[in-house]
Write an enzyme that holds these catalytic residues in place. Structure first.
Site, PDB file in Angstrom:
ATOM      1  N   LYS A  59       0.954  -1.036  -0.031  1.00  0.00           N
ATOM      2  CA  LYS A  59      -0.003   0.035  -0.147  1.00  0.00           C
ATOM      3  C   LYS A  59       1.430   0.993   0.090  1.00  0.00           C
ATOM      4  O   LYS A  59       0.432   2.374  -0.898  1.00  0.00           O
ATOM      5  CB  LYS A  59      -1.128  -0.251   1.108  1.00  0.00           C
ATOM      6  CG  LYS A  59      -2.157   1.411   1.330  1.00  0.00           C
ATOM      7  CD  LYS A  59      -2.842   0.922   2.449  1.00  0.00           C
ATOM      8  CE  LYS A  59      -3.890   2.136   2.637  1.00  0.00           C
ATOM      9  NZ  LYS A  59      -4.319   1.968   4.426  1.00  0.00           N
ATOM     10  N   GLU A  80      10.446  -4.190   4.886  1.00  0.00           N
ATOM     11  CA  GLU A  80      11.083  -6.445   4.932  1.00  0.00           C
ATOM     12  C   GLU A  80      10.182  -6.306   2.466  1.00  0.00           C
ATOM     13  O   GLU A  80      11.144  -7.006   2.230  1.00  0.00           O
ATOM     14  CB  GLU A  80       9.439  -6.983   4.642  1.00  0.00           C
ATOM     15  CG  GLU A  80       9.597  -7.116   6.408  1.00  0.00           C
ATOM     16  CD  GLU A  80       9.213  -5.937   7.581  1.00  0.00           C
ATOM     17  OE1 GLU A  80       8.818  -4.682   6.804  1.00  0.00           O
ATOM     18  OE2 GLU A  80       8.705  -5.880   8.437  1.00  0.00           O
ATOM     19  N   GLY A 109      -5.027  -1.474   4.627  1.00  0.00           N
ATOM     20  CA  GLY A 109      -4.102  -2.485   4.226  1.00  0.00           C
ATOM     21  C   GLY A 109      -4.911  -4.212   4.611  1.00  0.00           C
ATOM     22  O   GLY A 109      -5.054  -5.327   3.695  1.00  0.00           O
ATOM     23  N   ARG A 110      -5.366  -4.380   5.317  1.00  0.00           N
ATOM     24  CA  ARG A 110      -5.495  -5.554   6.017  1.00  0.00           C
ATOM     25  C   ARG A 110      -7.033  -6.143   5.732  1.00  0.00           C
ATOM     26  O   ARG A 110      -7.434  -6.851   5.666  1.00  0.00           O
ATOM     27  CB  ARG A 110      -5.883  -5.758   7.854  1.00  0.00           C
ATOM     28  CG  ARG A 110      -6.467  -5.004   8.300  1.00  0.00           C
ATOM     29  CD  ARG A 110      -6.465  -4.757  10.028  1.00  0.00           C
ATOM     30  NE  ARG A 110      -6.835  -3.591  10.818  1.00  0.00           N
ATOM     31  CZ  ARG A 110      -6.483  -2.500  10.814  1.00  0.00           C
ATOM     32  NH1 ARG A 110      -5.158  -2.109  10.448  1.00  0.00           N
ATOM     33  NH2 ARG A 110      -6.667  -1.241  11.771  1.00  0.00           N
ATOM     34  N   GLU A 163      -4.765  -6.268  14.593  1.00  0.00           N
ATOM     35  CA  GLU A 163      -4.586  -4.915  14.150  1.00  0.00           C
ATOM     36  C   GLU A 163      -5.589  -4.503  14.843  1.00  0.00           C
ATOM     37  O   GLU A 163      -5.448  -3.052  14.494  1.00  0.00           O
ATOM     38  CB  GLU A 163      -3.981  -5.152  12.527  1.00  0.00           C
ATOM     39  CG  GLU A 163      -2.738  -4.063  12.764  1.00  0.00           C
ATOM     40  CD  GLU A 163      -2.454  -4.298  11.395  1.00  0.00           C
ATOM     41  OE1 GLU A 163      -0.986  -4.004  11.575  1.00  0.00           O
ATOM     42  OE2 GLU A 163      -2.949  -4.194  10.503  1.00  0.00           O
ATOM     43  N   HIS A 165      -4.292 -32.271  18.487  1.00  0.00           N
ATOM     44  CA  HIS A 165      -3.170 -33.130  19.003  1.00  0.00           C
ATOM     45  C   HIS A 165      -2.618 -32.157  19.350  1.00  0.00           C
ATOM     46  O   HIS A 165      -1.577 -32.572  19.380  1.00  0.00           O
ATOM     47  CB  HIS A 165      -2.954 -33.896  17.978  1.00  0.00           C
ATOM     48  CG  HIS A 165      -4.336 -34.622  17.377  1.00  0.00           C
ATOM     49  ND1 HIS A 165      -4.245 -36.392  17.798  1.00  0.00           N
ATOM     50  CD2 HIS A 165      -5.368 -35.334  16.589  1.00  0.00           C
ATOM     51  CE1 HIS A 165      -6.132 -37.355  17.782  1.00  0.00           C
ATOM     52  NE2 HIS A 165      -5.436 -35.840  16.190  1.00  0.00           N
ATOM     53  N   LYS A 214       9.025   0.217  14.397  1.00  0.00           N
ATOM     54  CA  LYS A 214       9.820  -0.077  13.294  1.00  0.00           C
ATOM     55  C   LYS A 214      10.624   1.352  13.123  1.00  0.00           C
ATOM     56  O   LYS A 214      11.686   1.548  12.471  1.00  0.00           O
ATOM     57  CB  LYS A 214       8.678   0.774  12.357  1.00  0.00           C
ATOM     58  CG  LYS A 214       7.868   0.067  11.331  1.00  0.00           C
ATOM     59  CD  LYS A 214       6.464   0.106  10.644  1.00  0.00           C
ATOM     60  CE  LYS A 214       5.430  -0.785   9.848  1.00  0.00           C
ATOM     61  NZ  LYS A 214       4.523   0.086   8.905  1.00  0.00           N
TER      62      LYS A 214
HETATM   63  O1  F6P Z   1       2.767  -2.521   9.497  1.00  0.00           O
HETATM   64  C1  F6P Z   1       1.782  -2.541   9.691  1.00  0.00           C
HETATM   65  C2  F6P Z   1       1.214  -2.795   8.436  1.00  0.00           C
HETATM   66  O2  F6P Z   1       1.321  -1.443   7.892  1.00  0.00           O
HETATM   67  C3  F6P Z   1      -0.016  -3.679   7.987  1.00  0.00           C
HETATM   68  O3  F6P Z   1      -1.106  -2.404   8.278  1.00  0.00           O
HETATM   69  C4  F6P Z   1       0.402  -3.310   6.321  1.00  0.00           C
HETATM   70  O4  F6P Z   1      -0.546  -4.289   5.986  1.00  0.00           O
HETATM   71  C5  F6P Z   1       1.777  -3.943   6.156  1.00  0.00           C
HETATM   72  O5  F6P Z   1       2.123  -3.259   7.262  1.00  0.00           O
HETATM   73  C6  F6P Z   1       1.637  -3.670   5.146  1.00  0.00           C
HETATM   74  O6  F6P Z   1       2.208  -2.567   4.260  1.00  0.00           O
HETATM   75  P1  F6P Z   1       1.969  -1.924   3.349  1.00  0.00           P
HETATM   76  O7  F6P Z   1       1.609  -2.822   2.474  1.00  0.00           O
HETATM   77  O8  F6P Z   1       1.982  -0.593   2.987  1.00  0.00           O
HETATM   78  O9  F6P Z   1       3.648  -2.737   2.494  1.00  0.00           O
END
Ligand code: F6P
Length: 546
Positions: A206, A212, A266-267, A352, A383, A511
């Site tokens: 987003k 990452e 995002g979620r 979240e 289990h 972060k």
């Molecule tokens: O760090 C949490 C978050 O902001 C989530 O809310 C989001 O889904 C995820 O990181 C990934 O963010 P992006 O789509 O901006 O890479």
């Protein structure tokens, strides 16, 4: 108004502490069945073929009435309608919350913007791209694409990965892979399975700034360049993002960028351009049916009376469990291996969203909010951690998700799967009394001393709640319904608890702090770090870098 709200909260919590008129405890479930042979019919509801059974919870008529009164005073319906009108209900970020617009129903606006028209334009481009890839018109250096890699994390990973895993079959047009963790072991594990010449890479973010994702995108881009040559890399890349400046800066051509807007959290974004990997892996028709299922649940959520409304009822049951009975966790148990990643997806959607300690006005909340959510597919969970759910000290409400018809021909396996799911819910609810255990042990010829020794260990307290969801089968439509059901449940809980379910400031601090720690790992100073972190940095330096 505030005092009305306090009074309705007080009514709910008082009910949860007071014995029922028949003298039974407010958390007990067995007496409710004994008193009412029609309980299943009265405490289950359906929406477009999806059945929710709340009869194996401790909800009774009085509790449900008190919870519905709370929904009324908290103006759940008014808040829901404000969301649908595109009001900026995500107040801390001053944003509308319009994932419902993504399912393709017209008429959604975000302020001046025609959100539905924006969505229709992006969906048309996604469809054209998907069909072009499947027809081989859009191809890579080695011809037709065979694999798609989605690089993203959190909401840019979990939803699409969960859906693709749930619905992928060997007849599907492409293999899909999901690369999320900045831990390069993930990429190293995936890389040998891929041929860069037939691999399409989607960078899904987003913000297009997530550490990452950008780190993995750079790694994978370099691999593509080595495999197909720098000049051809662009044919193997696409971006899914709201940040068009950053996608351009990364070198992704404008016609390879599938945008969405900041009114998509995002979620809640698997229905947006973020879902492109789903369409590529499963085909456009499957993606369209997924949206249709969610749209059907939206219509139900927006239109059904609150006492018939599945997401609202699921939310009210959660309030009863968390705030009434004080149960701080919940387990999600899909009795379908294909839904193995549903608990992980719901962990983000729920935790979240609902992991908040202040109300919309910034004041501390007066009650508990989101429970810890965890889960695994049944029967595997039986289990593993189900022991604690049956006999631990604190009840853990369970969502038991059953699929009536399998998509394989092994009826015997499926009957066993369903029998186990139903039996777990029954065992949690009924338990096993000391008298039952004693009778069983006597019948087995156990002597009195041994019975006395083992009896307490073999008793199950029972009265442990579960909600059962029954899907006629697992297909794109029903999965769309199921996921949208949980999304609207989360909205409803946000409204009931008076919190903003659509921001996530809690993820920021880690972060920020990672910056100086990364600098220390790159050889900079560890000055200013707390003693533990400095000590650990020193130990890592000795073990890895020395
Ligand atoms: O760090 C949490 C978050 O902001 C989530 O809310 C989001 O889904 C995820 O990181 C990934 O963010 P992006 O789509 O901006 O890479």
């Amino acid at each position: 108004m505030a005092s009305d709200l306090q009074a309705t909260w007080a009514a709910v919590t008082a009910l949860a502490r007071t014995p029922r008129p028949d003298g039974s405890a407010p958390h007990s479930i067995r007496p409710l069945f004994a008193a009412d042979p029609g309980r299943f019919a009265r405490f289950s509801r359906t929406a477009d073929g999806l059945l929710l059974d709340l009869s194996k919870t401790a909800l009774d008529d009085r509790a449900l009435a008190a919870l519905l009164a709370l929904a009324g005073v908290a103006d759940l319906a008014g808040k829901r309608d404000a969301m649908a009108r595109g009001e900026a209900i995500n107040a801390t970020e001053r944003r509308a919350v319009l994932h419902m617009a993504l399912r393709g129903e017209g008429g959604f606006r975000a302020g001046e913007e025609d959100a539905s028209a924006e969505v229709a334009g992006v969906l048309a481009r996604m469809r054209e791209f998907t069909e072009g890839v499947h027809a081989g018109r859009i191809a890579g250096a080695g011809g037709r694409f065979t694999d798609v890699v989605n690089i993203g994390i959190g909401g840019s990973d979990l939803g699409p990965a969960m859906v693709t895993r749930a619905l992928w079959t060997h007849a599907a047009p492409l293999r899909a892979h999901y690369l999320a963790n900045v831990d390069a072991h993930a990429w190293e594990a995936l890389r040998p399975a891929l041929d860069p010449r037939t691999t399409l890479v989607l960078v899904a973010s987003k913000t297009f700034t997530t550490q990452e994702t950008m780190t993995n995108a750079a790694l994978v881009r370099a691999w593509l360049a080595a495999g197909v040559g720098e000049a051809a890399v662009g044919n193997h890349l696409a971006a899914l993002s709201t940040n068009l400046k950053a996608t351009a800066a990364f070198g992704i051509a404008f016609d390879r960028v599938f945008p969405f807007r900041d009114w998509v959290g995002g979620r809640f974004s698997l229905w947006s351009a973020i879902g492109l990997s789903i369409a590529l892996a499963l085909g456009w028709e499957a993606f369209a049916r997924l949206l249709a299922g969610a749209r059907a649940m939206d219509a139900h959520f927006l239109g059904a009376p609150l006492d018939q409304n599945l997401p609202v009822l699921l939310a009210l049951a959660e309030v009863w469990h968390v705030n009434g009975l004080g149960y701080p966790t919940r387990a999600v148990l899909p009795y379908d291996e294909r839904l193995a990643r549903l608990p992980a997806h719901l962990q983000q959607v729920e935790m979240e969203s609902l992991g908040k300690r202040v109300a919309l006005d910034g004041s501390p909340v007066a009650h508990a909010t989101g429970p810890v959510v965890f889960g695994e597919p049944g029967t595997n969970a039986q289990h593993s951690f189900m022991q604690l759910i049956h006999q631990g000290t604190t009840p853990v409400p369970c969502d038991i998700i059953l699929v009536a018809r399998p998509d394989h021909a092994q009826a015997d396996s499926h009957r066993k799967l369903l029998a186990n799911g139903l039996a777990q819910a029954q065992a949690l609810m009924q338990g096993k009394t000391a008298a039952q255990v004693e009778a069983e042990m006597r019948a087995a010829g156990t002597d009195a001393a041994e019975i006395a020794r083992l009896l307490p260990h073999r008793v199950f307290p029972g009265d442990r709640p579960s909600a059962t969801l029954l899907l006629p089968r697992l297909d794109p439509f029903t999965l769309g319904q199921l996921v949208a059901l949980y999304e609207h449940k989360v909205f409803s809980l946000g409204a009931l608890w008076g919190i903003n379910a659509f921001d996530q400031w809690g993820v920021e601090l880690g972060k920020q702090l990672a910056g100086p720690i990364l600098a220390a790992l790159e050889g900079g100073s560890a000055a200013g770090q707390d003693g533990s972190t400095a000590g650990l940095l020193g130990a890592i330096e000795k073990l890895w870098m020395a």
